[in-house]
Structures are given as C-alpha cells and as structure tokens.
Design a protein around this motif. Structure first.
Motif, PDB file in Angstrom:
ATOM      1  N   PRO A 230      24.499 -34.296  51.231  1.00 32.30           N
ATOM      2  CA  PRO A 230      25.427 -33.536  52.065  1.00 32.30           C
ATOM      3  C   PRO A 230      26.867 -34.042  51.975  1.00 32.30           C
ATOM      4  O   PRO A 230      27.795 -33.322  52.297  1.00 32.30           O
ATOM      5  N   GLY A 231      27.074 -35.286  51.548  1.00 30.24           N
ATOM      6  CA  GLY A 231      28.427 -35.831  51.464  1.00 30.24           C
ATOM      7  C   GLY A 231      29.020 -35.805  50.077  1.00 30.24           C
ATOM      8  O   GLY A 231      30.125 -36.321  49.865  1.00 30.24           O
ATOM      9  N   ALA A 232      28.310 -35.213  49.113  1.00 32.16           N
ATOM     10  CA  ALA A 232      28.777 -35.208  47.736  1.00 32.16           C
ATOM     11  C   ALA A 232      29.748 -34.050  47.486  1.00 32.16           C
ATOM     12  O   ALA A 232      29.719 -33.037  48.189  1.00 32.16           O
ATOM     13  N   PRO A 233      30.629 -34.179  46.468  1.00 32.08           N
ATOM     14  CA  PRO A 233      31.507 -33.067  46.097  1.00 32.08           C
ATOM     15  C   PRO A 233      30.684 -31.832  45.723  1.00 32.08           C
ATOM     16  O   PRO A 233      29.543 -31.940  45.250  1.00 32.08           O
ATOM     17  N   VAL A 234      31.266 -30.657  45.947  1.00 30.18           N
ATOM     18  CA  VAL A 234      30.571 -29.393  45.704  1.00 30.18           C
ATOM     19  C   VAL A 234      31.408 -28.525  44.775  1.00 30.18           C
ATOM     20  O   VAL A 234      32.635 -28.427  44.926  1.00 30.18           O
ATOM     21  N   THR A 235      30.743 -27.912  43.813  1.00 29.76           N
ATOM     22  CA  THR A 235      31.394 -26.993  42.882  1.00 29.76           C
ATOM     23  C   THR A 235      30.637 -25.671  42.885  1.00 29.76           C
ATOM     24  O   THR A 235      29.402 -25.654  42.971  1.00 29.76           O
ATOM     25  N   ALA A 236      31.372 -24.578  42.804  1.00 28.79           N
ATOM     26  CA  ALA A 236      30.745 -23.252  42.784  1.00 28.79           C
ATOM     27  C   ALA A 236      31.511 -22.350  41.832  1.00 28.79           C
ATOM     28  O   ALA A 236      32.741 -22.470  41.688  1.00 28.79           O
ATOM     29  N   GLU A 237      30.789 -21.460  41.186  1.00 29.87           N
ATOM     30  CA  GLU A 237      31.399 -20.435  40.328  1.00 29.87           C
ATOM     31  C   GLU A 237      31.417 -19.129  41.110  1.00 29.87           C
ATOM     32  O   GLU A 237      30.375 -18.659  41.576  1.00 29.87           O
ATOM     33  N   ALA A 238      32.601 -18.547  41.258  1.00 26.62           N
ATOM     34  CA  ALA A 238      32.769 -17.350  42.083  1.00 26.62           C
ATOM     35  C   ALA A 238      33.154 -16.149  41.230  1.00 26.62           C
ATOM     36  O   ALA A 238      33.955 -16.266  40.299  1.00 26.62           O
ATOM     37  N   LEU A 239      32.562 -15.012  41.560  1.00 29.34           N
ATOM     38  CA  LEU A 239      32.986 -13.735  41.012  1.00 29.34           C
ATOM     39  C   LEU A 239      33.778 -13.039  42.098  1.00 29.34           C
ATOM     40  O   LEU A 239      33.219 -12.628  43.128  1.00 29.34           O
ATOM     41  N   THR A 240      35.094 -12.915  41.933  1.00 33.76           N
ATOM     42  CA  THR A 240      35.947 -12.372  42.977  1.00 33.76           C
ATOM     43  C   THR A 240      35.828 -10.858  43.043  1.00 33.76           C
ATOM     44  O   THR A 240      35.234 -10.210  42.163  1.00 33.76           O
ATOM     45  N   LEU A 241      36.416 -10.280  44.086  1.00 32.59           N
ATOM     46  CA  LEU A 241      36.378  -8.832  44.241  1.00 32.59           C
ATOM     47  C   LEU A 241      37.098  -8.132  43.098  1.00 32.59           C
ATOM     48  O   LEU A 241      36.790  -6.984  42.759  1.00 32.59           O
ATOM     49  N   GLU A 242      38.071  -8.813  42.492  1.00 31.53           N
ATOM     50  CA  GLU A 242      38.812  -8.226  41.380  1.00 31.53           C
ATOM     51  C   GLU A 242      38.080  -8.369  40.053  1.00 31.53           C
ATOM     52  O   GLU A 242      38.565  -7.930  39.010  1.00 31.53           O
ATOM     53  N   GLY A 243      36.900  -8.993  40.080  1.00 30.60           N
ATOM     54  CA  GLY A 243      36.117  -9.158  38.865  1.00 30.60           C
ATOM     55  C   GLY A 243      36.455 -10.411  38.088  1.00 30.60           C
ATOM     56  O   GLY A 243      35.935 -10.612  36.982  1.00 30.60           O
ATOM     57  N   GLU A 244      37.303 -11.272  38.646  1.00 25.18           N
ATOM     58  CA  GLU A 244      37.655 -12.516  37.982  1.00 25.18           C
ATOM     59  C   GLU A 244      36.618 -13.590  38.302  1.00 25.18           C
ATOM     60  O   GLU A 244      35.982 -13.563  39.346  1.00 25.18           O
ATOM     61  N   ARG A 245      36.512 -14.549  37.400  1.00 27.50           N
ATOM     62  CA  ARG A 245      35.615 -15.676  37.628  1.00 27.50           C
ATOM     63  C   ARG A 245      36.447 -16.920  37.912  1.00 27.50           C
ATOM     64  O   ARG A 245      37.369 -17.246  37.163  1.00 27.50           O
ATOM     65  N   ARG A 246      36.140 -17.589  39.002  1.00 25.68           N
ATOM     66  CA  ARG A 246      36.876 -18.772  39.417  1.00 25.68           C
ATOM     67  C   ARG A 246      35.925 -19.917  39.708  1.00 25.68           C
ATOM     68  O   ARG A 246      34.791 -19.703  40.162  1.00 25.68           O
ATOM     69  N   THR A 247      36.392 -21.117  39.426  1.00 22.75           N
ATOM     70  CA  THR A 247      35.650 -22.309  39.796  1.00 22.75           C
ATOM     71  C   THR A 247      36.247 -22.865  41.081  1.00 22.75           C
ATOM     72  O   THR A 247      37.452 -23.164  41.135  1.00 22.75           O
TER      73      THR A 247
END
Length: 332
Positions: A230-247
């Motif tokens: 629970p205390g570790a760094p977190v990374t996620a890959e997101a698909l935005t509403l505009e269709g872009e992919r962000r980390t």
C-alpha cells in the motif's frame, strides 16, 4: 394456528428495531424515543457513528464543523433518549417480514458465523448505509489483481507532503481531504470516469489537483521481485476521453471510488442499482440514510430520513397513512 395465537406466542423485543448506528439510525432512535417508542439499535461497530470520526471537516452540517464533534453529540443524544437499547458489535445478516412483525437475525461482527441473535419488533428501520468501493468494483479500472490501494481518507498528510499522489476516482472525500489540509503541498493526479465530473466541480480549481477524465485505466504491476505494498509507488496507463494514452504515476496511490449499498439479506427490496428505496419495501420496513439512494448521500439528509422513517413506523402503528396527502393533515 390462528393469527391471534401467532401474535400471542410472539414476544417482541421492542417496538422498533433500527439496523445501523450511523447518523440515520441514531436519528431514528432519538425520534422514536421522543414519540415514546422503545427501540433496539443494531450496530456492527463497537461505537455509534464511527465513520464520522474519519471526517475532519464538515461544510454542510449546520452547527458542527467536524465529524468527531458531530459524532460525540449524536452519541450523547442517543444515550439521553432513554428508550433505546444498543446492540453494539453485532451485524444484521437477515431481515424477514411477516404479517404482524419483523424479525432481524444478527451475528457477532467480524465473524462469518457465530451465535445468532433473533430480534423481533412490529416495525424496523434499516439504515445500513454504504461501503467503500474497490478497483475491482469499477468497470473502468483493470490490472488491479494483487494491488491493495487504501481509501483516501486513510492518507497521512505528512507522508504526502512534497510528493505526487495518484487518486482513483473523484468522489467527494477528495474535496473533504483538501479542505482539511489547505496547507498540504502535494500534487494530486486524479483519474476519473466521465460520470464523476459533477462530483469534481468543488475541487477542479484547486491548484494541487490535476483531473484526468479517462475511458479506461490499467494499473501496472510492481517491478519484478517487488511485492505489492500500500505504500509503494503506483503507475497506471490511462486511455483519456480524447483517445490519448498517458502514463500516470504517484509516490502513493489511493482509491476514492465512491460507495455501494450494503443491505442485509432477506426481505429488503432493491432497485436496479442495488439501493433500497423506501417505496419498494414491505409496509413494516422503512429504509433510511444512504441505503435509500446514491443521489442524497449527505449527513444532513441521512439524519432527516432516519427521523422520517421513525415517524413512518409511528404512524403505521396507529393505522395512519405514512405519507401526508391533501386530505390527511400532518401530525406534529
């Protein structure tokens, strides 16, 4: 066996059983006491209104600036009511309705099974509220297996100072947290679905917050050999509403996904969303608080609905309509 014989053999534990010791349930027993109604209050925690202890700032409850202050006042009012017996540390697992009574089965809290206690009364108010949702409950979040993200209200501000925090969901506890810690210098990256947009309005202008509306979010597993924490760094890959992919990254990650209803089993009636509106219930059962609907989940409205539910039981016990109509004058 005749109905008269059934009634004669049924020993009532009280005039009213109230399930749930939050603001709605406590308001119900205080209102009931004012009407001369004996009640039994069933609460799974070891103290009433324990959830209010986690609310450091209240902005919409008249007369109380903090949750702990309101919780203390409610407990004192319940204790003064005189006609309420509190069954703390017990969880209601089933509610059964009959023509002449309601039966509530409770077990020790925290145990899957245990000695059952059957409570019986002519009427019941059910105010079990809601529970915090997890990533696996949200259809827009993937990759959650093995990752344990604590709820935002557990976040230690000292551990977030000078760091970035990844928050899943823009539910209202985020606004409460920011108001409670106005001097906290931290960057909050908030990934949320389009349906959370109206909840985020109150914090959208906070310079510490970056709202990222997404279609889908995939939580990334920790590095090989690094156990989930629970205390570790977190990374996620997101698909935005505009269709872009962000980390999206954060030194810490927290869930802030809202809540879902937690009704006991048995004869409660739920709608398609899982909530239990009063209009769907048996005439001897009145639902109150957050269990009724997702639209009015506020402390003030929960207390009002608890009082209204107790009044409904009072009127029903006297053969009066439980809803005021044009040809029936309201009763004080």
């Amino acid at each position: 066996m005749t109905e008269t014989e059934t009634e004669a053999e049924t020993t009532m534990d009280a005039d009213l059983i109230v399930v749930g010791g939050g603001p709605a349930g406590c308001a119900a027993v205080v209102m009931a006491a004012g009407l001369g109604i004996r009640s039994v209050l069933v609460e799974s925690d070891d103290s009433l209104c324990r959830a209010l202890e986690r609310v450091p700032v209240l902005s919409n409850v008249i007369g109380f600036p903090t949750g702990p202050a309101l919780a203390a006042a409610i407990r004192a009012d319940v204790a003064r009511s005189g006609l309420c017996r509190a069954e703390l540390g017990r969880r209601a697992v089933r509610i059964d309705t009959h023509e002449d009574r309601v039966e509530v089965v409770t077990v020790p809290a925290g145990a899957a099974t245990g000695p059952g206690l059957l409570l019986t009364a002519p009427y019941a108010v059910v105010a079990t509220g809601v529970g915090s949702l997890r990533p696996e409950d949200a259809g827009w979040i993937g990759g959650h297996r093995g990752l344990e993200l604590p709820p935002l209200w557990e976040a230690d501000p000292a551990a977030l100072a000078g760091r970035s925090t990844l928050v899943l969901g823009a539910d209202r506890p985020l606004g409460t947290y920011l108001r409670a810690h106005p001097g906290l210098e931290s960057r909050f990256v908030v990934a949320c679905p389009p349906g959370d947009a109206y909840k985020a309005e109150e914090i959208a202008q906070d310079p510490r917050v970056e709202l990222v509306p997404v279609r889908h979010l995939t939580l990334m597993p920790p590095a090989p050999g690094e156990p989930p924490s629970p205390g570790a760094p977190v990374t996620a890959e997101a698909l935005t509403l505009e269709g872009e992919r962000r980390t999206l990254t954060g030194h810490r990650g927290f869930r802030n996904l809202g809540s879902g209803p937690t009704p006991p089993g048995g004869d409660l009636s739920a709608d398609a969303s899982g909530y239990c509106p009063p209009a769907l219930q048996h005439p001897r059962v009145f639902t109150a608080g957050d269990l009724r609907s997702a639209r009015f989940q506020r402390i003030a409205t929960a207390m009002g609905s608890g009082s209204e539910a107790a009044l409904g039981a009072y009127y029903a016990s006297r053969g009066l309509p439980t809803e005021v109509t044009d040809d029936v004058p309201p009763h004080a």
